[in-house]
Design a protein around this motif. Structure first.
Motif, mmCIF file in Angstrom:
data_model
loop_
_atom_site.group_PDB
_atom_site.id
_atom_site.type_symbol
_atom_site.label_atom_id
_atom_site.label_comp_id
_atom_site.label_asym_id
_atom_site.label_seq_id
_atom_site.Cartn_x
_atom_site.Cartn_y
_atom_site.Cartn_z
ATOM 1 N N LEU A 38 0.844 -1.194 0.000
ATOM 2 C CA LEU A 38 0.000 0.000 0.000
ATOM 3 C C LEU A 38 0.881 1.246 0.000
ATOM 4 N N GLY A 39 0.719 2.102 -1.014
ATOM 5 C CA GLY A 39 1.549 3.287 -1.137
ATOM 6 C C GLY A 39 0.925 4.540 -0.583
ATOM 7 N N HIS A 40 1.779 5.475 -0.183
ATOM 8 C CA HIS A 40 1.383 6.829 0.234
ATOM 9 C C HIS A 40 0.705 6.881 1.592
ATOM 10 N N LEU A 41 1.013 5.958 2.489
ATOM 11 C CA LEU A 41 0.390 6.012 3.819
ATOM 12 C C LEU A 41 0.778 7.270 4.581
ATOM 13 N N ASN A 42 1.899 7.892 4.223
ATOM 14 C CA ASN A 42 2.306 9.126 4.889
ATOM 15 C C ASN A 42 1.339 10.276 4.619
ATOM 16 N N ARG A 43 0.560 10.196 3.542
ATOM 17 C CA ARG A 43 -0.323 11.305 3.189
ATOM 18 C C ARG A 43 -1.616 11.311 4.007
ATOM 19 N N SER A 44 -1.899 10.202 4.670
ATOM 20 C CA SER A 44 -3.067 10.132 5.558
ATOM 21 C C SER A 44 -2.606 9.449 6.838
ATOM 22 N N TRP B 151 2.122 -4.755 3.206
ATOM 23 C CA TRP B 151 3.247 -3.832 3.342
ATOM 24 C C TRP B 151 2.736 -2.402 3.302
ATOM 25 N N LEU B 152 3.335 -1.529 4.105
ATOM 26 C CA LEU B 152 2.952 -0.127 4.167
ATOM 27 C C LEU B 152 4.108 0.732 3.682
ATOM 28 N N ALA B 153 3.911 1.425 2.558
ATOM 29 C CA ALA B 153 4.960 2.270 1.991
ATOM 30 C C ALA B 153 4.739 3.723 2.380
ATOM 31 N N PHE B 154 5.763 4.316 2.952
ATOM 32 C CA PHE B 154 5.770 5.741 3.282
ATOM 33 C C PHE B 154 6.702 6.398 2.270
ATOM 34 N N ASP B 155 6.131 7.204 1.375
ATOM 35 C CA ASP B 155 6.887 7.672 0.231
ATOM 36 C C ASP B 155 6.456 9.084 -0.149
ATOM 37 N N GLY B 156 7.289 9.754 -0.922
ATOM 38 C CA GLY B 156 6.893 11.041 -1.463
ATOM 39 C C GLY B 156 7.422 12.273 -0.775
ATOM 40 N N MET C 71 5.599 11.653 9.409
ATOM 41 C CA MET C 71 5.989 10.308 8.990
ATOM 42 C C MET C 71 6.827 9.562 10.035
ATOM 43 N N PRO C 72 7.865 10.173 10.641
ATOM 44 C CA PRO C 72 8.623 9.431 11.653
ATOM 45 C C PRO C 72 7.766 8.949 12.816
ATOM 46 N N ASP C 73 6.806 9.768 13.246
ATOM 47 C CA ASP C 73 5.926 9.346 14.337
ATOM 48 C C ASP C 73 5.052 8.177 13.917
ATOM 49 N N ALA C 74 4.573 8.201 12.660
ATOM 50 C CA ALA C 74 3.735 7.105 12.176
ATOM 51 C C ALA C 74 4.528 5.812 12.088
ATOM 52 N N VAL C 75 5.757 5.895 11.575
ATOM 53 C CA VAL C 75 6.600 4.701 11.477
ATOM 54 C C VAL C 75 6.983 4.208 12.870
ATOM 55 N N HIS C 76 7.276 5.138 13.769
ATOM 56 C CA HIS C 76 7.608 4.763 15.146
ATOM 57 C C HIS C 76 6.431 4.058 15.813
ATOM 58 N N ALA C 77 5.224 4.565 15.583
ATOM 59 C CA ALA C 77 4.040 3.940 16.173
ATOM 60 C C ALA C 77 3.868 2.510 15.659
ATOM 61 N N LEU C 78 4.126 2.299 14.374
ATOM 62 C CA LEU C 78 4.036 0.940 13.828
ATOM 63 C C LEU C 78 5.096 0.037 14.442
ATOM 64 N N ALA C 79 6.308 0.555 14.582
ATOM 65 C CA ALA C 79 7.375 -0.246 15.177
ATOM 66 C C ALA C 79 7.049 -0.596 16.625
ATOM 67 N N GLU C 80 6.521 0.374 17.367
ATOM 68 C CA GLU C 80 6.152 0.132 18.759
ATOM 69 C C GLU C 80 5.037 -0.912 18.872
ATOM 70 N N ARG D 131 6.871 -4.453 8.493
ATOM 71 C CA ARG D 131 5.932 -4.277 7.379
ATOM 72 C C ARG D 131 6.105 -2.942 6.673
ATOM 73 N N VAL D 132 7.117 -2.148 7.022
ATOM 74 C CA VAL D 132 7.278 -0.774 6.538
ATOM 75 C C VAL D 132 8.267 -0.713 5.374
ATOM 76 N N LEU D 133 7.931 0.101 4.359
ATOM 77 C CA LEU D 133 8.820 0.401 3.238
ATOM 78 C C LEU D 133 8.961 1.913 3.108
ATOM 79 N N LEU D 134 10.076 2.350 2.502
ATOM 80 C CA LEU D 134 10.332 3.771 2.312
ATOM 81 C C LEU D 134 10.653 4.059 0.846
ATOM 82 N N GLY D 135 10.143 5.182 0.339
ATOM 83 C CA GLY D 135 10.426 5.568 -1.040
ATOM 84 C C GLY D 135 10.380 7.057 -1.233
ATOM 85 N N GLY D 136 10.856 7.501 -2.405
ATOM 86 C CA GLY D 136 10.900 8.926 -2.700
ATOM 87 C C GLY D 136 9.765 9.415 -3.573
ATOM 88 N N ASP D 137 9.334 8.597 -4.548
ATOM 89 C CA ASP D 137 8.216 8.922 -5.438
ATOM 90 C C ASP D 137 8.419 10.257 -6.153
#
Length: 308
Positions: free
Chosen positions: A191-197, A212-217, A229-238, A244-250
């Motif tokens: 799933l792409g663009h989870l950082n936008r919501s 998989w959750l992609a944080f990109d853009g 975005m860092p808080d969202a990724v941190h919350a998932l890690a916690e 399940r996290v991926l990172l991209g530039g888009d």
């Protein structure tokens, strides 16, 4: 064999290395007139810059009919030493002329399977994933058609399916369709663009489903959610979902490339990576950039040729 399908052939997942899990070297759309990524020299410079920053692989999500320039990708990969994975698939209807959609109306799954197994056009380059898209909080008829074809292509080949979520919305609807109605294993869905919501509850639900959750853009000037975005990724890690996290530039427009004055592909490693390391620690971020994409984009390619 469980492998990542690059433009130079299949490789072992552990060979992928530090990966930009969602980006574009080439892309064009009527929705972005005059902003096309269509310069091979600029694409090479961008890949070189990413490699110099420590990058080893880029997954290009540009789908069918949007200027992928698949024939140019092998030479770029060889020249820069950066692995490149190419996509088949179909974006939202707004990105295409009506005639193109008519051409593939009766056999979209067959197009996807052919590009995954035989190659894109006459280039011989085989796609390594299927990219489709939802709408803003909805799945319209076009999205359901393309996702149904993507599911058929997955069943025929084992290919992963990457999904553009419009403004990061509709994640659970996509999973209901792809993994519920259509039977695609969730670990084959990105799933792409989870950082936008940055809805942390939806993120946990989607990760808990096994996708998989992609944080990109971070290249997108009109999306003001990078700081969350860092808080969202941190919350998932916690919550136990860092795996399940991926990172991209888009990068989707020329002005966003680093060689044209934008952040571009290197920004992922130059700025996003240390920012996340400050939150999660270096070991966790290393896994997100290497182990996670190696598993997300690897497939058991159980069909090598022929239509679905």
């Amino acid at each position: 064999m469980n492998a990542v399908r690059t433009v130079l052939g299949d490789i072992r997942p552990e060979e992928l290395g530090v990966c930009d899990a969602h980006d574009h070297l080439f892309v064009s759309s009527p929705r972005l007139p005059g902003q096309e990524l269509n310069d091979a020299r600029a694409a090479r410079a961008e890949l070189e810059a990413f490699g110099s920053a420590g990058g080893a692989a880029v997954v290009q999500w540009t789908p069918y009919g949007m200027g992928r320039r698949a024939a140019d990708l092998p030479a770029l990969s060889r020249a820069t030493g950066v692995h490149v994975v190419c996509a088949t698939g179909l974006h939202q209807a707004a990105h295409y002329a009506a005639e193109l959609l008519t051409e593939v109306r009766g056999g979209l799954a067959e197009v996807f399977v052919s590009e995954l197994t035989e190659g894109i056009g006459t280039s011989g380059v085989r796609a390594g994933l299927v990219k489709v898209a939802g709408g803003f909080h909805v799945l319209d008829t076009h999205a359901r058609w393309t996702m149904t074809a993507a599911a058929e292509a997955h069943r025929a080949t084992g290919a992963p399916i990457a999904v553009h979520l419009e403004m990061g919305t509709g994640a659970l609807d996509v999973l209901d369709l792809l993994c519920g109605e259509l039977g695609v294993p969730p670990q084959r869905v990105i799933l792409g663009h989870l950082n936008r919501s940055p809805d942390l509850t939806v993120h946990r639900q989607a990760a808990g489903a096994g996708c998989w959750l992609a944080f990109d853009g971070p290249s997108r000037a009109h999306h003001a959610t990078d700081w969350r975005m860092p808080d969202a990724v941190h919350a998932l890690a916690e919550a136990g979902f860092g795996h399940r996290v991926l990172l991209g530039g888009d990068t989707v427009v020329a002005a966003a490339r680093s060689v044209d004055g934008g952040p571009g592909m290197p920004y992922l490693l130059r700025r996003v990576r240390p920012r996340l390391e400050a939150t999660l620690g270096k070991e966790a971020v290393d896994r997100i950039l290497t182990d996670n994409p190696a598993r997300a984009f690897a497939a058991d390619w159980h069909r090598e040729a022929g239509p679905a």
